[in-house]
Design an enzyme around this catalytic site. Structure first.
Site, short mmCIF file in Angstrom:
data_model
loop_
_atom_site.label_atom_id
_atom_site.label_comp_id
_atom_site.label_asym_id
_atom_site.label_seq_id
_atom_site.Cartn_x
_atom_site.Cartn_y
_atom_site.Cartn_z
N GLU A 119 2.10 -0.86 9.32
CA GLU A 119 1.41 -1.29 7.33
C GLU A 119 0.86 0.50 7.50
O GLU A 119 0.34 0.51 5.74
CB GLU A 119 -0.29 -1.75 7.95
N CYS A 156 -0.05 -4.84 -2.57
CA CYS A 156 0.65 -4.97 -1.61
C CYS A 156 2.26 -4.72 -2.46
O CYS A 156 1.54 -5.33 -3.18
CB CYS A 156 0.71 -5.57 -0.79
#
Length: 142
Positions: free
Chosen positions: A14, A23
Site C-alpha cells: 500500500e 486510489c
C-alpha cells in the site's frame, strides 16, 4: 488479532501517504490504503502514528473477517496473513464468492496459490503491483 506478516504486506504494497488521494478505483484513500466514510480528498493530512494506528485497526478487521469466512486460517498465521491481505486489497465480498475461498476452505493450498494469480488485473490489464502482491501472498500459502 495481530498478524505481523499481514501488517508487513500492507505496509509494503500500500505504501504510506499522509495526504488523501484517489486510489486506482477512484476511492478516497489515506495512510496505508485506508478507506471509509470518514476519508475525503479534502481532509487534512494525517501523521505517521495515526496512519499506523489506522492500518493496525484495518488489518485486525480483515484478519477477523477472513478467518470468519475461512476458519481453517486460524491454524496458520502465514496463510491467515496472506488471505487477510487479499481481503484488505480486494474486499471480503469478492473473497466470499471466490474459487480462492473454496480452495482455502478445502485446504487445497496449491490450488489457492494458483487462484491468487488470477487476481492481478486492473483496468483491463495486468498490473505489476498486483502481480507482486499476489506472488508474496502465494509464498505464504506454502
Amino acid at each position: 488479532m495481530i498478524l505481523e506478516k499481514l501488517n508487513d504486506l500492507i505496509r509494503k504494497f500500500e505504501g504510506l501517504r499522509l495526504k488523501p488521494y484517489l486510489c486506482p478505483a477512484g476511492v478516497p484513500t489515506i495512510g496505508y490504503g485506508h478507506t471509509g466514510p470518514e476519508v475525503s480528498i479534502k481532509m487534512k493530512p494525517i501523521t505517521e502514528p495515526v496512519a499506523e494506528a489506522m492500518m493496525v485497526q484495518d488489518a485486525a478487521t480483515f484478519a477477523t473477517a477472513s478467518a470468519n469466512l475461512s476458519p481453517v486460517l486460524y491454524f496458520d498465521s502465514d496463510k491467515h496473513s496472506a488471505i487477510a491481505d487479499f481481503c484488505f486489497n480486494l474486499g471480503t465480498t469478492r473473497y466470499k464468492a471466490s474459487t480462492l475461498r473454496r480452495k482455502v476452505n478445502a485446504g487445497d493450498w496449491e490450488g489457492a496459490q494458483e487462484e491468487l494469480q488470477k487476481w492481478v488485473w486492473g483496468g483491463g490489464k495486468k498490473l505489476p503491483g498486483l502481480i507482486a502482491r499476489r506472488k508474496a501472498e502465494a509464498l505464504l500459502l506454502k
